[in-house]
Motif scaffolding. Structure first.
Motif, mmCIF file in Angstrom:
data_model
loop_
_atom_site.group_PDB
_atom_site.id
_atom_site.type_symbol
_atom_site.label_atom_id
_atom_site.label_comp_id
_atom_site.label_asym_id
_atom_site.label_seq_id
_atom_site.Cartn_x
_atom_site.Cartn_y
_atom_site.Cartn_z
ATOM 1 N N LYS A 1 -4.623 15.597 2.124
ATOM 2 C CA LYS A 1 -3.732 14.650 2.790
ATOM 3 C C LYS A 1 -4.327 13.252 2.746
ATOM 4 O O LYS A 1 -5.530 13.082 2.989
ATOM 5 N N MET A 2 -3.478 12.254 2.468
ATOM 6 C CA MET A 2 -3.903 10.863 2.476
ATOM 7 C C MET A 2 -3.155 10.154 3.602
ATOM 8 O O MET A 2 -1.925 10.217 3.675
ATOM 9 N N VAL A 3 -3.939 9.468 4.485
ATOM 10 C CA VAL A 3 -3.359 8.824 5.662
ATOM 11 C C VAL A 3 -3.731 7.349 5.641
ATOM 12 O O VAL A 3 -4.913 6.997 5.496
ATOM 13 N N LEU A 4 -2.722 6.463 5.812
ATOM 14 C CA LEU A 4 -2.932 5.015 5.871
ATOM 15 C C LEU A 4 -2.740 4.541 7.306
ATOM 16 O O LEU A 4 -1.735 4.865 7.944
ATOM 17 N N GLN A 5 -3.702 3.743 7.836
ATOM 18 C CA GLN A 5 -3.599 3.182 9.181
ATOM 19 C C GLN A 5 -4.011 1.719 9.127
ATOM 20 O O GLN A 5 -4.835 1.318 8.296
ATOM 21 N N TYR B 1 -2.674 -7.061 11.907
ATOM 22 C CA TYR B 1 -3.846 -6.290 11.488
ATOM 23 C C TYR B 1 -4.651 -7.115 10.477
ATOM 24 O O TYR B 1 -4.102 -7.926 9.716
ATOM 25 N N ASP B 2 -5.961 -6.937 10.497
ATOM 26 C CA ASP B 2 -6.827 -7.634 9.532
ATOM 27 C C ASP B 2 -7.580 -6.668 8.630
ATOM 28 O O ASP B 2 -8.237 -7.086 7.679
ATOM 29 N N ARG B 3 -7.483 -5.344 8.927
ATOM 30 C CA ARG B 3 -8.113 -4.350 8.072
ATOM 31 C C ARG B 3 -7.206 -3.118 8.019
ATOM 32 O O ARG B 3 -6.372 -2.898 8.909
ATOM 33 N N VAL B 4 -7.406 -2.350 6.952
ATOM 34 C CA VAL B 4 -6.670 -1.092 6.831
ATOM 35 C C VAL B 4 -7.665 0.032 6.628
ATOM 36 O O VAL B 4 -8.770 -0.174 6.106
ATOM 37 N N MET B 5 -7.290 1.234 7.068
ATOM 38 C CA MET B 5 -8.135 2.412 6.905
ATOM 39 C C MET B 5 -7.329 3.489 6.177
ATOM 40 O O MET B 5 -6.224 3.846 6.611
ATOM 41 N N ILE B 6 -7.872 3.966 5.063
ATOM 42 C CA ILE B 6 -7.215 5.003 4.263
ATOM 43 C C ILE B 6 -8.127 6.212 4.263
ATOM 44 O O ILE B 6 -9.284 6.142 3.818
ATOM 45 N N LEU C 1 0.797 -1.219 0.000
ATOM 46 C CA LEU C 1 0.000 0.000 0.000
ATOM 47 C C LEU C 1 0.832 1.273 0.000
ATOM 48 O O LEU C 1 0.460 2.262 -0.638
ATOM 49 N N ASP C 2 1.962 1.313 0.721
ATOM 50 C CA ASP C 2 2.703 2.574 0.781
ATOM 51 C C ASP C 2 3.201 2.995 -0.587
ATOM 52 O O ASP C 2 3.066 4.153 -0.996
ATOM 53 N N PRO D 1 2.644 4.002 6.708
ATOM 54 C CA PRO D 1 3.718 3.146 7.228
ATOM 55 C C PRO D 1 4.190 2.188 6.145
ATOM 56 O O PRO D 1 3.468 1.866 5.208
ATOM 57 N N GLU D 2 5.400 1.713 6.287
ATOM 58 C CA GLU D 2 5.974 0.815 5.281
ATOM 59 C C GLU D 2 5.496 -0.627 5.519
ATOM 60 O O GLU D 2 5.050 -0.983 6.614
ATOM 61 N N ASP D 3 5.625 -1.423 4.452
ATOM 62 C CA ASP D 3 5.354 -2.866 4.494
ATOM 63 C C ASP D 3 3.940 -3.194 4.966
ATOM 64 O O ASP D 3 3.717 -4.083 5.795
ATOM 65 N N VAL D 4 2.957 -2.438 4.455
ATOM 66 C CA VAL D 4 1.546 -2.765 4.691
ATOM 67 C C VAL D 4 0.994 -3.368 3.396
ATOM 68 O O VAL D 4 1.028 -2.724 2.345
#
Length: 607
Positions: A512-516, A525-530, A451-452, A478-481
């Motif tokens: 701004k785009m934020v990945l969590q 983690y089992d889900r991501v939020m962008i 994703l990054d 963050p890296e390696d997502v």
């Protein structure tokens, strides 16, 4: 069981057997007597028909012109002669019902015979008339047979013969006497034989009765314990077989009842069953949800206690009185407004009686809403297509008319035509894209995505557009997502969100785009939020619930000027849902908007 009870049972069996034998023999005797009487009567009647035909063939056909002065002695002599030959009573009757001569009674003293049943049979078209009735003249039951006498083609009169039934009755009485003697002898022999067997039957029968009582008390495991090979043993075996069958059937019925109850309770459609008194006897969970009542509270009450809208009660009453299946749509306002498709089906155990009603309720609120959305979609598509087409057509007609000679104006018109055609092309492309996504004709091509780097490529793709408006474009990731997804379709999602953020953010603003990552903080983690966050004009609160609808625009004038088709966010929503994800928006008017996309890391199925 003590001796006194056993004696009672033996006596009861004995008396029952004797009564059955007596009734059977008596019934057989009565039946045989009736058969013999009927057969003898029919034989006599047929013989009398032959005799009356013979008499008709032998008499003179001028009976209609009977002369009471000169011919009375002649006809009296004839009836007496034929009466001696046939051993029966013979009567000559004129066509008007007047008796000419009778072998057993003075003709002048006899009344009109035109209304006698045997004469009426001939008048109604029968060749021979007959009847069995009481004779007022002779005072006894007799068989009458009459035949017409024709003079050429003209009906001249009737010949009737009659025979008393006393001889036949005597034969039947004699038979009944013999039957009574035989019955008495048979009963005496039966009494000697049956009492000996009664004792041997009582004990196993009592055992069988006891087992049968246990079965009637729903103890289907009860069994008869007999080792006899006679009829009592067969009866015990039959009781055991019946008990086994009942046990299996009750288990099957219980299973089927539970299955049926489960099916009814889990049906999407609501079901309400009324009995013949219009009381509610069944209501499933879907009906509880649709009507807003607890089944336990309304079972056994009349349907009109539900306090539903008047059309509901009218349709139920109409189905009850007409006895026909009725289908209609109504709007229920309690517990919430719903559009309901109503089926009312009468239950009929036979062609006449009404055994109740089945009311099936389909909640079609979503279907009608979808139909309205489709209608609005067609209207919006027509409107959106009409605008650029009208512009292209108008400027093209202006150019074709030759009224524009200035090259600069011509180029300006051509540029407008080109821009509108591009807008039209984008609109058609978005419509086709949305159609394919909604119909799921375009499957996902899932693959691992880092994703990054993926989001960084999307940001860099949109940076020139942001730089033109002096908008700061940032990415926090963050890296390696990694997630599993369709890279092309996700790229389309985030390009669309970033493009909206840039378009609706004034100069010198920021996007701004934020990945969590989401999940167990100590595990994987089992889900991501962008999140896509802008400092733009924001969205009014009243418009937030509708921004993902097709062709819905908050600022219609600005959307058209920016070249938007009004389908972007709708496409984004469908693409996110194809990835088993969700999208939502948070915004305050004038302060900016935040679009939040949540996606699963792995997919459990592939569309």
């Amino acid at each position: 069981m003590n001796t006194q009870i056993m004696f009672r049972i033996r006596t009861r069996l004995f008396l029952t057997y004797m009564i059955l034998v007596g009734v059977t023999v008596l019934a057989a005797g009565l039946f045989a007597g009736k058969v013999i009487k009927d057969s003898h009567t029919e034989a006599i009647r047929r013989n009398m028909m032959n005799e009356v035909r013979m008499i008709v063939s032998m008499i003179e056909p001028d009976i209609a012109s009977y002369d009471p002065v000169n011919r009375r002695a002649y006809y009296q002599e004839q009836v007496e002669r034929f009466a001696a030959l046939t051993a029966s009573r013979v009567t000559f009757i004129r066509v008007d019902g007047w008796v000419i001569a009778d072998s057993h009674h003075q003709a002048s003293e006899m009344d009109d015979h035109g209304d006698r049943p045997e004469i009426q049979d001939i008048l109604e078209g029968r060749m021979i008339g007959d009847a069995i009735r009481f004779s007022d003249t002779l005072g006894e039951d007799m068989i009458y047979v009459a035949a017409p006498v024709y003079n050429g083609d003209q009906l001249a009169g009737y010949v009737r013969i009659a025979l008393g039934l006393e001889e036949l009755s005597g034969t039947v009485y004699a038979l009944w006497g013999y039957m009574l003697i035989g019955l008495t002898i048979l009963l005496a022999i039966s009494a000697l034989v049956s009492y000996r067997f009664a004792a041997s039957f009582t004990r196993p029968i009592e055992h069988i009765i006891a087992v049968a009582k246990r079965i009637t008390m729903h103890n289907y495991r009860a069994r008869v314990r007999l080792k006899r090979r006679d009829e009592i043993g067969l009866l015990g075996s039959a009781i055991n077989t019946m008990a086994v069958s009942l046990q299996e059937q009750m288990e099957q019925l219980t299973e089927n009842e539970n299955r049926l109850e489960s099916v009814i309770d889990n049906m999407i459609s609501g079901i309400v069953v009324l009995d013949r008194e219009d009381r509610i006897v069944l209501m499933n969970k879907a009906a509880e949800r649709i009507l807003g009542y607890d089944a336990q509270e309304v079972i056994g009450t009349a349907y009109d206690r539900l306090k539903q809208p008047l059309p509901f009660e009218q349709l139920v009453l109409e189905s009850i009185y007409r006895g026909e299946h009725i289908r209609d749509e109504i709007v229920l306002y309690y517990p919430e407004e719903r559009t309901i498709e109503l089926h009312i089906i009468p239950l009929k155990m036979d062609s006449l009686s009404n055994s109740g009603l089945i009311i099936v309720l389909h909640d079609i609120t979503a279907i009608r809403k979808l139909e309205r959305m489709r209608s609005e979609f067609v209207a919006n598509v027509s409107h959106e297509l009409k605008t650029p087409i009208a512009a292209v057509k108008g400027f093209a007609e202006t150019l074709l008319s030759g009224s524009v000679s200035d090259e600069k104006t011509t180029r300006s018109f051509l540029q407008i035509i080109y821009d509108e055609s591009e807008r039209l092309n984008r609109l058609i492309g978005d419509i086709l894209e949305l159609s394919k996504i909604e119909s799921k004709r375009e499957p996902l091509h899932l693959a691992p995505i880092q994703l990054d780097s993926f989001l960084n490529s999307v940001v860099e793709m949109m940076r020139p557009e942001a730089d033109r408006k002096k908008i700061t474009l940032e990415l926090e990731a963050p890296e390696d997502v990694y997630i599993e997804g369709d890279e092309d379709k996700l790229r389309q999602v985030f390009i669309n969100l970033l493009s909206n953020g840039i378009n609706y953010t004034p100069e010198n603003g920021s996007v701004k785009m934020v990945l969590q990552t989401l999940g167990d903080p100590e595990g994987e983690y089992d889900r991501v939020m962008i999140s896509v966050i802008d400092t733009g004009i924001g969205i009014p609160k009243k418009d937030l619930p509708r921004i993902f609808e097709r062709f819905y625009r908050v600022d219609k004038a600005r959307s058209r000027s920016s070249g938007g088709t009004g389908l972007g966010l709708s496409i984004v929503k469908h693409l996110v849902e194809l990835h088993q994800g969700s999208i939502r928006v948070e915004s305050r008017h004038g302060l900016g908007s935040t679009f939040i996309v949540e996606l699963p890391v792995l997919h459990t199925w592939n569309d």
